[in-house]
Design a protein around this motif. Structure first.
Motif, short mmCIF file in Angstrom:
data_model
loop_
_atom_site.label_atom_id
_atom_site.label_comp_id
_atom_site.label_asym_id
_atom_site.label_seq_id
_atom_site.Cartn_x
_atom_site.Cartn_y
_atom_site.Cartn_z
N VAL A 57 8.34 6.89 -8.84
CA VAL A 57 8.35 5.47 -8.51
C VAL A 57 6.98 4.89 -8.82
CG1 VAL A 57 8.66 3.77 -6.68
CG2 VAL A 57 10.05 5.84 -6.69
N ASN A 58 6.94 3.86 -9.66
CA ASN A 58 5.69 3.20 -10.03
C ASN A 58 5.67 1.80 -9.41
OD1 ASN A 58 4.71 5.31 -11.75
ND2 ASN A 58 6.23 4.65 -13.27
N ILE A 59 4.63 1.52 -8.64
CA ILE A 59 4.50 0.23 -7.97
C ILE A 59 3.13 -0.36 -8.33
CG2 ILE A 59 4.40 -0.96 -5.74
CD1 ILE A 59 6.24 1.18 -4.62
N THR A 60 3.13 -1.58 -8.83
CA THR A 60 1.90 -2.26 -9.22
C THR A 60 1.88 -3.67 -8.65
OG1 THR A 60 2.72 -3.30 -11.26
CG2 THR A 60 2.01 -0.99 -11.41
N ARG A 61 0.77 -4.38 -8.87
CA ARG A 61 0.65 -5.77 -8.45
C ARG A 61 1.22 -6.73 -9.48
NH1 ARG A 61 -2.40 -6.63 -4.06
NH2 ARG A 61 -2.35 -8.85 -4.58
N ASP A 62 1.72 -6.22 -10.59
CA ASP A 62 2.26 -7.10 -11.63
C ASP A 62 3.34 -8.02 -11.06
OD1 ASP A 62 0.61 -5.75 -13.33
OD2 ASP A 62 2.18 -4.61 -14.33
N GLY A 63 3.18 -9.32 -11.26
CA GLY A 63 4.17 -10.28 -10.79
C GLY A 63 3.89 -10.86 -9.42
N GLY A 77 2.86 -13.19 -6.71
CA GLY A 77 2.61 -14.62 -6.69
C GLY A 77 3.39 -15.41 -7.72
N SER A 78 4.05 -14.70 -8.65
CA SER A 78 4.84 -15.40 -9.66
C SER A 78 6.30 -14.99 -9.64
CB SER A 78 4.24 -15.17 -11.06
OG SER A 78 4.19 -13.78 -11.36
N THR A 79 6.57 -13.68 -9.62
CA THR A 79 7.96 -13.21 -9.59
C THR A 79 8.29 -12.45 -8.32
OG1 THR A 79 7.40 -11.16 -10.77
CG2 THR A 79 8.07 -13.07 -12.10
N LYS A 80 7.27 -12.05 -7.56
CA LYS A 80 7.54 -11.34 -6.31
C LYS A 80 6.49 -11.73 -5.27
CE LYS A 80 5.13 -7.06 -7.72
NZ LYS A 80 5.33 -5.63 -8.10
N SER A 127 4.38 -18.19 -1.56
CA SER A 127 4.35 -18.83 -0.25
C SER A 127 3.17 -18.40 0.62
CB SER A 127 5.65 -18.58 0.51
OG SER A 127 5.86 -17.19 0.71
N ASN A 128 2.54 -17.27 0.30
CA ASN A 128 1.35 -16.85 1.04
C ASN A 128 0.09 -16.91 0.20
OD1 ASN A 128 2.03 -14.73 -0.65
ND2 ASN A 128 1.45 -13.14 0.81
N VAL A 129 0.16 -17.60 -0.94
CA VAL A 129 -1.01 -17.74 -1.81
C VAL A 129 -1.73 -19.03 -1.44
CG1 VAL A 129 -1.82 -18.02 -4.17
CG2 VAL A 129 0.09 -16.47 -3.69
N VAL A 130 -3.00 -18.90 -1.04
CA VAL A 130 -3.79 -20.06 -0.64
C VAL A 130 -4.32 -20.77 -1.88
CG1 VAL A 130 -5.83 -20.83 0.64
CG2 VAL A 130 -4.45 -18.92 1.50
N ASN A 131 -4.14 -22.09 -1.92
CA ASN A 131 -4.66 -22.89 -3.03
C ASN A 131 -6.16 -23.06 -2.86
OD1 ASN A 131 -5.21 -24.65 -5.07
ND2 ASN A 131 -3.86 -26.29 -4.36
N THR A 132 -6.92 -22.38 -3.73
CA THR A 132 -8.38 -22.42 -3.61
C THR A 132 -9.02 -23.43 -4.55
OG1 THR A 132 -8.57 -20.61 -5.22
CG2 THR A 132 -8.48 -20.02 -2.89
N PRO A 164 -5.68 -3.14 2.87
CA PRO A 164 -6.57 -4.30 2.87
C PRO A 164 -6.20 -5.31 1.78
CG PRO A 164 -7.65 -2.41 1.89
CD PRO A 164 -6.35 -1.90 2.45
N ALA A 165 -6.78 -6.50 1.87
CA ALA A 165 -6.43 -7.58 0.95
C ALA A 165 -6.70 -7.18 -0.49
CB ALA A 165 -7.23 -8.84 1.30
N ASP A 166 -5.76 -7.50 -1.37
CA ASP A 166 -5.88 -7.28 -2.81
C ASP A 166 -6.07 -5.82 -3.18
OD1 ASP A 166 -5.68 -10.05 -3.35
OD2 ASP A 166 -7.81 -10.31 -2.91
N CYS A 167 -5.60 -4.90 -2.35
CA CYS A 167 -5.72 -3.48 -2.69
C CYS A 167 -4.76 -3.14 -3.84
CB CYS A 167 -5.45 -2.60 -1.48
SG CYS A 167 -3.77 -2.71 -0.80
N ASP A 168 -5.01 -2.02 -4.47
CA ASP A 168 -4.27 -1.63 -5.67
C ASP A 168 -3.22 -0.57 -5.34
OD1 ASP A 168 -3.36 -1.05 -8.18
OD2 ASP A 168 -5.19 -0.03 -8.84
N PRO A 169 -1.93 -0.94 -5.32
CA PRO A 169 -0.90 0.06 -5.00
C PRO A 169 -0.72 1.11 -6.08
CG PRO A 169 0.12 -1.99 -5.70
CD PRO A 169 -1.35 -2.27 -5.58
N ALA A 170 -1.22 0.83 -7.28
CA ALA A 170 -1.09 1.80 -8.37
C ALA A 170 -2.22 2.83 -8.36
CB ALA A 170 -1.07 1.07 -9.72
N GLY A 171 -3.25 2.59 -7.54
CA GLY A 171 -4.38 3.50 -7.49
C GLY A 171 -4.20 4.61 -6.46
N ASN A 172 -5.26 5.38 -6.26
CA ASN A 172 -5.22 6.50 -5.33
C ASN A 172 -5.85 6.18 -3.99
OD1 ASN A 172 -3.96 8.28 -7.19
ND2 ASN A 172 -5.94 8.62 -8.20
N GLY A 173 -6.43 4.98 -3.87
CA GLY A 173 -7.08 4.60 -2.62
C GLY A 173 -6.07 4.21 -1.56
N THR A 174 -6.60 3.97 -0.34
CA THR A 174 -5.74 3.55 0.76
C THR A 174 -5.24 2.14 0.51
OG1 THR A 174 -6.95 4.95 2.31
CG2 THR A 174 -5.64 3.15 3.24
#
Length: 248
Positions: free
Chosen positions: A34-40, A42-45, A208-213, A51-61
């Protein structure tokens, strides 16, 4: 070595409101990565993580959940495609609730059985939001795919006909999304420890959870204000006119 299992079937209905309790019937199949990434995001998902903006495709927490939805339609509800990734020796879970303080949360649990070589398994549970008690519940879940690598658990699954109200003649799409984890002891699911509560979100809106900066437009000044208001401009013109007459 990465270990994964696809769970191909679960039974009966889901809507995030008080419902029938029971045990979901699951079957197991072959290994699957199973491959999970941040692709999409705020646009399709719709993505939530800690933590905020962490990388699900990486090896970190990174405790990460993503929800992709179909067009909502009463009385059938919204079809969800969910991704979940987290680190746990027991389980990680994504919860959907209409109100995190009262009522119930529908928990989708992706777990590993450490007493059985860390094999992946999937459960659905219902959490009472008042006393945090868990109970099994019957839930339609399709196309379940999961993998375990060390303490990293990844899974994907589809949930048809989700509705935030028990009134099947209407359709509600506002949920709070919870992410958390817990223990598994002898195949028994332990208490759910929530580490993220998104607050109410329109799950059909990926942003819906993306803050307009984008900053609001500002007027640049140098020293004293360089903006001439209409009354000041009229006063200046009057002075100039008077000066010309005095010199004539």
């Amino acid at each position: 070595m990465e270990r994964g299992l696809i769970l191909l079937a679960a039974a009966l209905m889901v809507f995030v409101a008080p419902g029938v309790q029971g045990t979901a019937h699951l079957s197991f199949a072959t290994n699957r990565t199973v491959n999970i990434t941040r692709d999409g995001c705020g646009s399709t998902k719709l993505c939530v993580e800690t933590p905020a903006d962490c990388d699900p495709a990486g090896n970190g927490t990174c405790l990460f959940g993503a929800v992709n939805t179909s067009t909502p339609m009463a009385p059938n509800g919204t079809d969800l495609s969910i991704q979940l990734r987290g680190n746990s020796q027991g389980y990680v879970a994504l919860g959907l609730t209409a109100n995190a303080s009262v009522g119930i949360t529908m928990l989708f649990i992706c777990a590993q059985n450490s007493s059985n070589n860390g094999t992946f398994f999937f459960r659905t549970m219902q959490r009472n939001n008042t006393d945090s008690m868990l109970s099994p519940t019957e839930t339609i879940v399709r196309e379940i795919r999961g993998s375990v690598e060390g303490d990293m658990i990844r899974c994907e699954f589809d949930v048809p006909g989700v509705n935030a109200t028990s009134t099947r003649t209407s359709h509600a799409i506002t949920f709070s999304i919870l992410l958390g984890s817990g223990t598994v002891t002898g195949g028994v699911i332990g208490a759910f420890n929530s580490t993220l509560n998104s607050g109410p979100l329109n799950i059909t809106n990926p942003a819906s959870n993306v803050v307009n900066t984008t900053p609001a437009p500002t007027t640049t000044t140098s020293g004293a204000s360089s903006v001439l208001y209409p009354h000041a401009l009229l006063l200046l013109l009057s002075v100039l006119t008077l000066s010309v007459k005095l010199r004539a």
